[in-house]
Design a protein around this motif. Sequence first.
Motif, PDB file in Angstrom:
ATOM      1  N   ALA A 260       0.175  -2.695  -5.663  1.00  0.00           N
ATOM      2  CA  ALA A 260      -0.845  -3.158  -5.405  1.00  0.00           C
ATOM      3  C   ALA A 260      -1.237  -3.666  -5.553  1.00  0.00           C
ATOM      4  CB  ALA A 260      -1.186  -2.464  -4.205  1.00  0.00           C
TER       5      ALA A 260
ATOM      6  N   LEU B  68       1.061  -1.467   0.050  1.00  0.00           N
ATOM      7  CA  LEU B  68      -0.308  -0.132   0.037  1.00  0.00           C
ATOM      8  C   LEU B  68       0.997   1.072   0.170  1.00  0.00           C
ATOM      9  CD1 LEU B  68      -3.258  -1.126   2.661  1.00  0.00           C
ATOM     10  CD2 LEU B  68      -2.996  -1.201   0.197  1.00  0.00           C
TER      11      LEU B  68
ATOM     12  N   SER C 261      -3.581   3.947   0.888  1.00  0.00           N
ATOM     13  CA  SER C 261      -4.346   3.773  -0.535  1.00  0.00           C
ATOM     14  C   SER C 261      -3.498   3.062  -1.450  1.00  0.00           C
ATOM     15  CB  SER C 261      -4.666   4.861  -1.446  1.00  0.00           C
ATOM     16  OG  SER C 261      -3.094   5.917  -1.663  1.00  0.00           O
ATOM     17  N   VAL C 262      -4.720   2.231  -2.564  1.00  0.00           N
ATOM     18  CA  VAL C 262      -4.342   1.277  -3.204  1.00  0.00           C
ATOM     19  C   VAL C 262      -3.629   1.803  -4.368  1.00  0.00           C
ATOM     20  CG1 VAL C 262      -4.649  -0.908  -5.023  1.00  0.00           C
ATOM     21  CG2 VAL C 262      -5.418  -0.977  -2.952  1.00  0.00           C
TER      22      VAL C 262
ATOM     23  N   TYR D 187      -7.221  -4.672   1.956  1.00  0.00           N
ATOM     24  CA  TYR D 187      -6.038  -5.061   1.152  1.00  0.00           C
ATOM     25  C   TYR D 187      -6.553  -5.650   0.133  1.00  0.00           C
ATOM     26  CZ  TYR D 187      -4.317  -3.322   5.673  1.00  0.00           C
ATOM     27  OH  TYR D 187      -3.735  -2.544   7.090  1.00  0.00           O
TER      28      TYR D 187
ATOM     29  N   ASN E 271      -0.164  -4.878   4.913  1.00  0.00           N
ATOM     30  CA  ASN E 271       0.241  -4.238   4.280  1.00  0.00           C
ATOM     31  C   ASN E 271       1.431  -4.140   4.411  1.00  0.00           C
ATOM     32  OD1 ASN E 271       1.335  -1.240   3.725  1.00  0.00           O
ATOM     33  ND2 ASN E 271       0.048  -0.013   5.696  1.00  0.00           N
TER      34      ASN E 271
END
Length: 170
Positions: free
Chosen positions: A84, A74, A79-80, A166, A106
């Motif tokens: 990711a 991350l 945020s992605v 996630y 993460n």
Amino acid sequence: MSTSLNHFATRDPLSALGLDVGNRRIGVAGSDRLGLLATGLGVIQRRSLSEDIAQVQEWIRRRQATVVVVGIPLLADGSVGSQARKVQRFVRALQVAVDLPIVTVNEYLSTAQAEWDLREAGIPAKAQKGLIDQQSAAVILQTWLDERRASPSEMPGWQSWGNKDYAGEV
């Protein structure tokens, strides 16, 4: 609350496999049977998704893994990003191929921690290149093991595969 090592010895054995999925390599780490320590085991050189999955399946078989822990890179704000999303696609393919729980965590700064660990161990920078990926996998897995031990029923901050925070959309 203090927990003795005897508490862990009476629990079901755990064999966790940790993965640090990169574009060129996948770092692999494994836990001891008590779920206390993570150790870097090796590196899978990425070739194709099917070959990569087959290599992970071999590690699962060899280690008799009962859970797979995959680091999701991350961004600093949680945020992605694009990397990711690539790892999420790998996790989805792995989920289809194996009949084990897959946990994503993460992995923010795991590589920096791995580099620091190797420097502290006195390993020269030139020799670190082949070890960073497996050490990153060990950092990811150790973090999950520590959190699992601290709060085995709730594990705040760690999400299982089915959680969209996630893992993304299934």
